[in-house]
Design a protein around this motif. Structure first.
Motif, short mmCIF file in Angstrom:
data_model
loop_
_atom_site.label_atom_id
_atom_site.label_comp_id
_atom_site.label_asym_id
_atom_site.label_seq_id
_atom_site.Cartn_x
_atom_site.Cartn_y
_atom_site.Cartn_z
N ARG A 268 0.83 -1.21 0.00
CA ARG A 268 0.00 0.00 0.00
C ARG A 268 0.86 1.26 0.00
O ARG A 268 0.43 2.30 -0.48
CB ARG A 268 -0.94 -0.01 1.21
N GLY B 47 3.55 1.43 -1.65
CA GLY B 47 4.26 1.46 -2.93
C GLY B 47 5.71 1.06 -2.84
O GLY B 47 6.52 1.41 -3.70
N ILE C 98 -3.74 -4.51 -5.49
CA ILE C 98 -3.43 -3.20 -4.91
C ILE C 98 -2.36 -2.49 -5.73
O ILE C 98 -2.49 -1.30 -6.07
CB ILE C 98 -2.99 -3.35 -3.44
N ASP D 284 -2.94 0.90 -7.96
CA ASP D 284 -2.19 2.12 -7.64
C ASP D 284 -1.23 2.53 -8.76
O ASP D 284 -0.49 3.50 -8.62
CB ASP D 284 -1.39 1.92 -6.35
N GLN E 294 1.40 0.92 -9.85
CA GLN E 294 2.79 0.64 -9.48
C GLN E 294 3.34 -0.49 -10.37
O GLN E 294 3.28 -1.67 -10.03
CB GLN E 294 2.87 0.25 -8.00
#
Length: 221
Positions: free
Chosen positions: A129, A131, A161, A165, A167
């Motif tokens: 979360r 990153g 996640i 995001d 990533q």
């Protein structure tokens, strides 16, 4: 040498030896000593009874500060003298969390040896979360039992996640650690379907390269 002077000389030597056994009081505060890596000043603080679990005005604890700066010898010294490896700072972080977010796995291992009790699975979700895409930190947690396909309360895996995001590197790291690219989340979405919804072409291409599908498989694992 005059016999009168010998006892005086011996007394002086004894005083000097006694003085050598007691370090002088510290001359800088503990946090400045940690910042500068000044082990001598830190040992003085410990000898003279400074509370090594006391937070500074920003809520940072000495052990956290030493871990954050990668002060391995100082971390060992603080732990040896009773610093709590499970204390949380004002942000709710443990020393082990701070170490792994910074990619300091050697310090993380030292903290575990000192009985840090953080749950590897919970830490994996925290890192994802945040990153954190450090390969060593992620592998450190999976070696200690964290499951890259575990789901959080919403049904999302770490891969969902990371994809949600945006990533990309973290997505690749999780795949390299064995994450299931077709696992459905709580809403039945695969990581690829999440990437398509977001229109994230680099992650779409990455997932497709690893054979990901937009729809979950009909058979269960």
């Amino acid at each position: 040498m005059s016999p009168v002077r010998v006892p005086a000389a011996l007394a002086l030597v004894a005083l000097l030896l006694a003085a050598c056994g007691e370090p002088p009081p510290p001359t800088i505060n503990l946090y400045r000593a940690i910042q500068g890596g000044d082990l001598d000043q830190i040992k003085r603080h410990i000898y003279w009874g400074t509370d090594i679990d006391r937070a500074d005005p920003r809520g940072e604890l000495p052990l956290h500060a030493a871990v954050r700066r990668g002060r391995l010898i100082i971390v060992r010294e603080l732990l040896k003298n009773g610093a709590d490896p499970n204390a949380t700072n004002q942000a709710g972080e443990t020393p082990l969390q701070v170490a792994l977010v910074a990619g300091r796995t050697q310090l993380a291992a030292i903290l575990i040896e000192a009985d840090a009790t953080d749950d590897p699975q919970a830490l994996l979700f925290i890192l994802v979360r945040d990153g954190v895409d450090d390969r060593d930190s992620l592998a450190f947690l999976t070696r200690r039992g964290a499951d890259v396909d575990a789901k959080d309360q919403s049904g999302a895996t770490p891969l969902h996640i990371a994809v949600g995001d945006g990533q990309r590197l973290l997505t690749k790291r999780l795949i390299d650690l064995g994450a299931n690219v077709d696992a459905p989340d709580g809403d039945g979405r695969t990581p690829l379907s999440v990437a398509i919804e977001d229109g994230n072409q680099p992650i779409i291409e990455l997932l497709e390269r690893f054979g990901a599908r937009a729809e979950p498989a009909t058979s269960t694992r």
